[in-house]
Design an enzyme around this catalytic site. Structure first.
Site, PDB file in Angstrom:
ATOM      1  N   HIS A   1       0.892  -1.422   0.066  1.00 31.70           N
ATOM      2  CA  HIS A   1       0.107   0.161   0.098  1.00 31.70           C
ATOM      3  C   HIS A   1       0.897   1.218   0.054  1.00 31.70           C
ATOM      4  O   HIS A   1       0.442   2.310   0.392  1.00 31.70           O
ATOM      5  CB  HIS A   1      -0.801   0.130   1.290  1.00 31.70           C
ATOM      6  CG  HIS A   1      -1.539  -1.267   1.504  1.00 31.70           C
ATOM      7  ND1 HIS A   1      -2.907  -1.588   0.949  1.00 31.70           N
ATOM      8  CD2 HIS A   1      -1.396  -2.528   2.106  1.00 31.70           C
ATOM      9  CE1 HIS A   1      -3.339  -2.764   1.544  1.00 31.70           C
ATOM     10  NE2 HIS A   1      -2.394  -3.246   2.143  1.00 31.70           N
TER      11      HIS A   1
ATOM     12  N   SER B   1      15.112  21.514 -15.663  1.00 33.25           N
ATOM     13  CA  SER B   1      13.468  22.039 -15.954  1.00 33.25           C
ATOM     14  C   SER B   1      14.064  23.543 -16.661  1.00 33.25           C
ATOM     15  O   SER B   1      15.109  24.028 -16.342  1.00 33.25           O
ATOM     16  CB  SER B   1      13.137  22.534 -14.714  1.00 33.25           C
ATOM     17  OG  SER B   1      12.144  23.575 -14.778  1.00 33.25           O
TER      18      SER B   1
ATOM     19  N   LYS C   1      16.303  21.575 -10.669  1.00 33.68           N
ATOM     20  CA  LYS C   1      15.571  20.442 -10.959  1.00 33.68           C
ATOM     21  C   LYS C   1      16.637  19.319 -11.391  1.00 33.68           C
ATOM     22  O   LYS C   1      17.384  19.751 -12.336  1.00 33.68           O
ATOM     23  CB  LYS C   1      14.350  20.422 -11.859  1.00 33.68           C
ATOM     24  CG  LYS C   1      13.296  21.114 -10.910  1.00 33.68           C
ATOM     25  CD  LYS C   1      12.834  20.650  -9.818  1.00 33.68           C
ATOM     26  CE  LYS C   1      11.892  19.207 -10.018  1.00 33.68           C
ATOM     27  NZ  LYS C   1      10.605  19.465 -10.868  1.00 33.68           N
TER      28      LYS C   1
ATOM     29  N   GLU D   1      10.451   8.178 -16.364  1.00 33.73           N
ATOM     30  CA  GLU D   1       8.863   8.610 -16.663  1.00 33.73           C
ATOM     31  C   GLU D   1       8.528   8.280 -17.860  1.00 33.73           C
ATOM     32  O   GLU D   1       7.390   7.803 -18.012  1.00 33.73           O
ATOM     33  CB  GLU D   1       8.671  10.126 -16.304  1.00 33.73           C
ATOM     34  CG  GLU D   1       9.020  10.682 -14.915  1.00 33.73           C
ATOM     35  CD  GLU D   1       8.837  11.969 -14.688  1.00 33.73           C
ATOM     36  OE1 GLU D   1       7.774  12.809 -14.396  1.00 33.73           O
ATOM     37  OE2 GLU D   1      10.017  12.836 -15.273  1.00 33.73           O
TER      38      GLU D   1
END
Ligand code: ARG
Length: 458
Positions: free
Chosen positions: A156, A277, A283, A290
């Protein structure tokens, strides 16, 4: 350019119809397989005396030259041709003249196209399996280099228990192994030669289809000509197999992404596999992982596409089936790309041992099941043990107390079976060491698994 069926036609086909129906833009990928299939077919025609051995040799030699051009990359398909089969036929005719007109004896494009696609699939299933093995090796290497690291494991997405990092990595290796077996199952089922089934009913000429099967590396010739030209199950299967593989890659990506966040901070993905970024100078984003997750979306999409394409088609060949190719090629090529990227990415992951250790030290609830099993070992029932440990955890959390700070007397309040020696369980190393069940995270068992995989994958 000449169409293989032009003579019966009363007028030329419309340009928009041609544009809509031509498959050469994508089925040029089948060039090599088309030539190989034709070479085996021509040899058979000669051997069975359906054409002269002189014509057979002329065809085979011509095709050999075309094959060399294809393999060297110098071969150029002709966008004015309807499909790859017509294209090769035209080129061969130009090259060797009249004998080329005998090549299409005792076959049709219906059996030819599925034979080409099967050969494409056979080679690419092999490539995919190699790609998965390379990824497994890369994961195994990372596991071995960090075989002393213990990490939190989650259910979970809540911290649950501790495991060896290598145990977690070997879970990936197992998942990927199933992907390989699914692909090789598919290989076995598709490994029957369709060529020689002709349009749908077979041929009246004395062909030897098993000879062709052997030449092309198929187990044997298919037993039903109608099924042979209609069957595209293997394309559905490959795409289904790749959907599962991609789902695995996506789940692995998700783990890596989480671990790479500042909140977890368990791993570092090298700069070479991250991006920045345009607005936030600080970043370092895990875009490659991804996109791995994102790219996995196309496979279930492709699976629906191929199933929908096939589901209402009457036997046997229907032109709709031409569209099995873009979806197949797209899927295979994307999966190979993803495997290549992921193999390299795993070689560019650093484990942040200290951060992981800090996370483990901060939390004794990782060991609640170990304490439960300690009590069960002393004769307490599972139910009672669960309740006892539940009470302990509740009191400790509510009172902001560490389990390890409880005195013998405080422990006895929860159960007479609890002694201070239970505190030795509040330790990650102990937690993995006491595991005994086969397949558990016990270090000796994990080492044995590492050795087993090393042997399998080397
Ligand atoms: N381009 C076609 C395909 O991919 C080849 C087979 C054509 N056969 C036919 N009867 N029109 O399916």
């Amino acid at each position: 350019m000449s169409k293989l069926w032009g003579s019966r036609f009363k007028s030329a086909t419309s340009q928009v119809a041609d544009k809509f129906t031509f498959s050469i833009a994508y089925d040029q990928r089948l060039a090599k397989y088309d030539v190989l299939g034709s070479m085996a077919h021509a040899k058979m025609l000669g051997k069975c005396r359906i054409i002269s051995s002189k014509d057979s040799s002329a065809i085979v030699n011509g095709l050999q030259k075309i094959l060399k051009q294809i393999e060297s990359g110098s071969w150029k398909f002709d966008p004015k041709e309807e499909d790859i089969h017509s294209n090769i036929q035209t080129v061969l005719k130009k090259m060797i003249g009249a004998p080329a007109d005998r090549l299409h004896t005792a076959r049709s494009r219906n059996d030819q196209v599925v034979c080409d696609v099967k050969l494409y699939c056979k080679e690419n299933i092999y490539n995919l399996i190699l790609g998965v093995s390379a990824l497994q090796r890369s994961i195994l290497k990372l596991a071995k280099a960090n075989n002393d690291v213990i990490v939190p494991a989650y259910t979970h997405l809540q911290a649950a228990q501790v495991v060896l990092f290598a145990h977690h990595m070997l879970a990936y290796v197992e998942m990927l192994e199933r992907d390989k077996t699914r692909l090789s199952d598919c290989f076995m089922r598709l490994n029957f030669l369709p060529l020689g089934s002709c349009a749908l009913s077979g041929s009246s000429l004395p062909t030897d289809r098993n000879y062709v099967a052997k030449e092309l590396g198929f187990t044997q010739a298919s037993a039903n000509s109608m099924d042979s030209v209609s069957d595209r199950d293997f394309i559905v299967e490959i795409i289904a197999d790749l959907s599962i593989l991609a789902m695995h890659l996506s789940r692995m990506s998700e783990d890596l992404m989480l671990w790479a966040t500042k909140e977890f901070d368990f791993i570092d993905i090298d700069w070479s596999f991250c991006t920045g970024s345009s607005i936030m100078p600080h970043k370092k984003n895990p875009d490659v992982v991804e996109l791995m997750r994102g790219a996995s979306a196309q496979f279930p999409g492709a699976l629906i596409e191929i199933l929908t394409l096939l589901k209402a088609l009457p036997l046997t060949y229907n032109r709709d089936m031409q569209l099995d190719k873009p979806v197949l090629f797209r899927s295979v090529e994307a999966a190979i790309d993803m495997l290549n990227v992921f193999s390299e990415l795993f070689a560019n992951i650093a484990i942040k041992k200290e951060n992981i250790l800090k996370r483990l030290e901060a939390d004794e609830s990782f060991f609640s099941v170990d304490i439960m099993e300690y009590l069960i070992g002393k004769g307490v029932s599972y139910r009672e043990a669960h309740d006892i440990v539940g009470e302990m955890v509740k009191e400790c959390l509510d009172g902001g107390i560490l389990l390890s700070s409880l005195s013998e007397n405080q422990l006895k309040k929860f159960s007479k079976h609890l002694n201070v020696d239970v505190k030795k369980l509040l330790n990650p190393k102990m937690s993995v060491r006491i595991k005994k069940s086969f397949g558990s995270t016990n270090p000796e068992m994990v080492d044995a698994q590492l050795a087993r995989w090393h042997k399998i994958l080397k």
